[in-house]
Scaffold this active site. Structure first.
Site, PDB file in Angstrom:
ATOM      1  N   GLY A   3      -2.792  -7.983   8.454  1.00 50.27           N
ATOM      2  CA  GLY A   3      -3.876  -8.888   8.059  1.00 50.27           C
ATOM      3  C   GLY A   3      -3.615  -9.527   6.711  1.00 50.27           C
ATOM      4  CB  ALA A   4      -0.529 -10.322   4.968  1.00 50.66           C
ATOM      5  CB  SER A   5      -3.263 -14.701   7.576  1.00 51.10           C
ATOM      6  OG  SER A   5      -4.292 -13.955   8.184  1.00 51.10           O
ATOM      7  NE  ARG A   6      -8.545 -15.295   7.869  1.00 46.91           N
ATOM      8  CZ  ARG A   6      -9.652 -14.563   8.004  1.00 46.91           C
ATOM      9  NH1 ARG A   6     -10.589 -14.594   7.082  1.00 46.91           N
ATOM     10  NH2 ARG A   6      -9.838 -13.778   9.057  1.00 46.91           N
ATOM     11  CG  ASN A  52      -5.785  -5.896   4.285  1.00 43.37           C
ATOM     12  OD1 ASN A  52      -6.711  -5.676   3.505  1.00 43.37           O
ATOM     13  ND2 ASN A  52      -5.605  -7.080   4.866  1.00 43.37           N
ATOM     14  CE1 TYR A 110     -15.445  -3.286   7.960  1.00 41.43           C
ATOM     15  CE2 TYR A 110     -17.027  -2.326   6.421  1.00 41.43           C
ATOM     16  CZ  TYR A 110     -15.831  -2.989   6.656  1.00 41.43           C
ATOM     17  OH  TYR A 110     -15.022  -3.347   5.588  1.00 41.43           O
ATOM     18  CB  ALA A 116     -14.156   1.582  12.125  1.00 39.24           C
TER      19      ALA A 116
END
Ligand code: NAP
Length: 243
Positions: A8-11, A86, A151, A154
């Protein structure tokens, strides 16, 4: 040169981690799912910093895609020194309105995704007797949050996974830690109104929300040799929101 894989490194926090690790001279693997343009822009930004990076699309909840990603990364960089789990999704919703599908997706991305990536990287870390894993939980995984039961469940699971795995793989020279951020200014909180944000800031001793860079700094520290005697810990960059 060391290699870090950030899911999840795009944002948001993942992107800030990618930049922080690039500045520490790591090769960076940018995992993303939907935000291809943002991931490619990050790839260019890292190249401008002199960093070698790979962009790889994979849904962390899908073990087949995750295993293919790691095989590709091993073929390019040899091994992974640091894994940052992440990638995450959130949803605000009354418990009575959470569908079974919502619940399963929340657990699948946040918790099973972390499991899938740990499973894919650990055999090579154990073989090398070295490695560091940082899992991203949340303060809600510690305290629980109303209207975010799935959430919170998790993220609490990620804390349990971190502590247990740290005990199991510590003797193999691998450290496993967790960050549990407070409220951070990213797309994940784009649904909050200005007045919601002001209320949250008021409840925070440092009187503001956090930045992705502040979380990335803690993650880089946990990955570094400065944290060589730290494992199984939950560090919470939260401005004092939770003390
Ligand atoms: P964000 O801005 O919404 O970014 C989420 C990232 O996760 C995106 O890069 C997204 O990729 C990726 N992602 C989502 N589902 C994925 C999947 N199935 N497979 C691979 N990648 C996936 O969120 P953020 O605020 O940076 O959050 C990052 C982490 O910090 C999450 O685990 C979150 O729960 C945690 N956290 C955030 C806060 C906060 O206040 N922001 C507080 C505590 C903890 P694409 O866009 O490419 O799909």
């Amino acid at each position: 040169m060391k290699t870090v894989l950030i899911t999840g490194a795009s944002r948001g926090i993942g992107r800030a981690c990618a930049i922080a690790f690039a500045k520490c001279n790591y090769n960076v693997v940018i995992n993303y799912l939907n935000s291809e343009a943002a991931a490619l822009k990050l790839h260019r930004d890292l190249a401008n910093l002199g960093c070698s990076s790979i962009v790889y699309k994979a849904d962390v909840s899908n073990s087949f895609q995750v295993n293919n990603m790691f095989e590709h990364v091993f073929s390019q960089f040899g091994h992974v020194d640091v894994l940052v789990n992440n990638a995450g999704i959130s949803q605000q919703c009354l418990f009575t309105d959470i569908s079974e599908e919502d619940f399963r997706r929340m657990i699948d991305v946040n918790l099973v995704g972390t499991f899938n990536c740990c499973k894919a990287v650990l055999p090579s870390m154990i073989k090398r007797k070295s490695g560091s894993i940082i899992n991203v939980s949340s303060i809600w995984g510690i305290t629980g949050a109303s209207c975010e039961v799935h959430y919170s469940a998790a993220k609490a699971g990620i804390i349990g996974l971190t502590k247990s795995l740290a005990k199991e793989v510590g003797p193999s020279g691998i450290r496993v830690n967790c960050v549990a951020p407070g409220v951070i200014e990213t797309d994940m909180n784009a649904n909050l109104s200005e007045s919601d944000k002001a209320t949250l800031a008021d409840c925070t001793p440092l009187l503001r929300l956090g930045t992705p860079e502040e979380v990335a700094g803690v993650i880089c520290f946990l990955a570094s040799d400065k944290a060589s005697f730290i494992t199984g810990q939950v560090i919470s960059p939260n401005g004092g929101f939770l003390i």
